[in-house]
Motif scaffolding. Sequence first.
Motif, PDB file in Angstrom:
ATOM      1  N   THR A 121     -15.041  -4.587  -3.184  1.00 62.23           N
ATOM      2  CA  THR A 121     -13.813  -3.805  -3.154  1.00 62.23           C
ATOM      3  C   THR A 121     -14.135  -2.320  -3.269  1.00 62.23           C
ATOM      4  OG1 THR A 121     -12.570  -5.611  -4.176  1.00 62.23           O
ATOM      5  CG2 THR A 121     -11.591  -3.402  -4.285  1.00 62.23           C
ATOM      6  N   ALA A 343      -8.832   1.755   7.220  1.00 64.39           N
ATOM      7  CA  ALA A 343      -8.353   0.389   6.994  1.00 64.39           C
ATOM      8  C   ALA A 343      -9.146  -0.283   5.874  1.00 64.39           C
ATOM      9  CB  ALA A 343      -8.459  -0.429   8.279  1.00 64.39           C
ATOM     10  N   VAL A 344     -10.457  -0.068   5.868  1.00 68.49           N
ATOM     11  CA  VAL A 344     -11.307  -0.618   4.802  1.00 68.49           C
ATOM     12  C   VAL A 344     -10.844  -0.093   3.450  1.00 68.49           C
ATOM     13  CG1 VAL A 344     -13.626  -0.496   3.772  1.00 68.49           C
ATOM     14  CG2 VAL A 344     -13.356  -1.044   6.203  1.00 68.49           C
ATOM     15  N   SER A 346      -7.870   1.211   2.720  1.00 67.71           N
ATOM     16  CA  SER A 346      -6.512   0.743   2.438  1.00 67.71           C
ATOM     17  C   SER A 346      -6.527  -0.671   1.861  1.00 67.71           C
ATOM     18  CB  SER A 346      -5.671   0.784   3.717  1.00 67.71           C
ATOM     19  OG  SER A 346      -4.372   0.270   3.492  1.00 67.71           O
ATOM     20  N   GLU A 347      -7.340  -1.533   2.453  1.00 68.84           N
ATOM     21  CA  GLU A 347      -7.425  -2.912   1.958  1.00 68.84           C
ATOM     22  C   GLU A 347      -8.053  -2.954   0.568  1.00 68.84           C
ATOM     23  OE1 GLU A 347      -9.605  -4.903   4.982  1.00 68.84           O
ATOM     24  OE2 GLU A 347      -8.021  -4.652   6.494  1.00 68.84           O
ATOM     25  N   GLU A 350      -5.531  -1.775  -1.972  1.00 71.13           N
ATOM     26  CA  GLU A 350      -4.512  -2.798  -2.237  1.00 71.13           C
ATOM     27  C   GLU A 350      -5.043  -3.846  -3.212  1.00 71.13           C
ATOM     28  OE1 GLU A 350      -1.665  -5.968   0.233  1.00 71.13           O
ATOM     29  OE2 GLU A 350      -2.983  -4.571   1.306  1.00 71.13           O
ATOM     30  N   ARG A 351      -6.293  -4.291  -3.005  1.00 69.50           N
ATOM     31  CA  ARG A 351      -6.882  -5.268  -3.917  1.00 69.50           C
ATOM     32  C   ARG A 351      -7.038  -4.682  -5.314  1.00 69.50           C
ATOM     33  NH1 ARG A 351     -10.430  -6.593   0.508  1.00 69.50           N
ATOM     34  NH2 ARG A 351     -12.192  -5.554  -0.509  1.00 69.50           N
TER      35      ARG A 351
END
Length: 371
Positions: A121, A343-344, A346-347, A350-351
Amino acid sequence: MNTAVPQTEDAGAAACAGPTDALGTSAAQARSAALEELIRTDPGRFRVLTGDRPTGRLHLGHFFGTLHNRVRLQELGVELFVVIADYQVLTDRDVADNLLQHVEELVLDYLAIGVDPARSTIFTHGAVPALNQLMLPFLSLVSVSELNRNPTVKDEIAHSRQSAVSGLMFTYPVHQAADILFCKANLVPVGQDQLPHLELTRTIARRFNDRYGAGSAVFPQPDALLSSAPLLLGTDGTKMSKSRNNAITLAATVDETARLVKGAKTDSERHISYDPATRPEVSSLLLLAALCQGRSPEQVAADIGSAGAAALKKVVTESVNEYLAPIRARRAEYGQDRAHLRAVLSEGNERARAVADATLAEVRAAMNTCY
């Protein structure tokens, strides 16, 4: 994502060594050796928190110091959280210049060296409000004198480029504690100079559990995984640093690398030998070549013999360029798609938010502040 991470203070771990708050450096090293064995046998029990400040591109000192170890732990099966500490940029400067660019460059470096966003993450401070909110209760658990005694903070203040530092510098260790504890990391790779920071994190976890845990451990007391990272000097013979322009970055071209190595400081002795005490600059270059070649610096020195500094620099340049070639190729490929980098992130954000929100909810429940 399950935020309940098994602690290392069980019978098997305790048999290896006592708690790190009673350890000197030698005992911490012994503890780290025991932890390495536990990682090999049961990597799933560990969650690691590590990261960097987005103040510029990462260099070879970072790579051999921490980055390759992160990938190693990831490949062993350890859960990895990597924080891009954007808020901490402000600890020793008035503004965070080119922050978005620096953040994307870090993501690019991480992907290029092999950090896998599907298994690890990657996130930023600024995108995880609940992490930063943990600072308030954590600050209530430490005294002003404890913060004032922290040797790392004293050193950072002494070497700050500002005439006066902000209060954020003073609370820097508590912010790091929030970084570690928000995801309930139980393992933190550090150098010896960072042991006081981690000890404060352990203290905060212990005091929170004692004060609010009602007999249960809300937070683990994370262990230090001491780094055996070699010390690489910059090309000017001083500490390798982004701000000193004396480092070879992972993004440097073949020609830039050759130019930097050519200008590296050596000494007047023609015979090349590995002697860090009396020949630090030559020895650092030998060590760099050796790390890239997977050999010992003594072996590299023996190959060069009396050929002099020019031959040494040629070997270093070729070794570095060959070693970094696949990393640079991946970096160039990932760099063509900036949307993917975002995108990496953002993901990952979020996690991290989901984990932080769950931890903060648990903290509120323990403190009886759910209104």
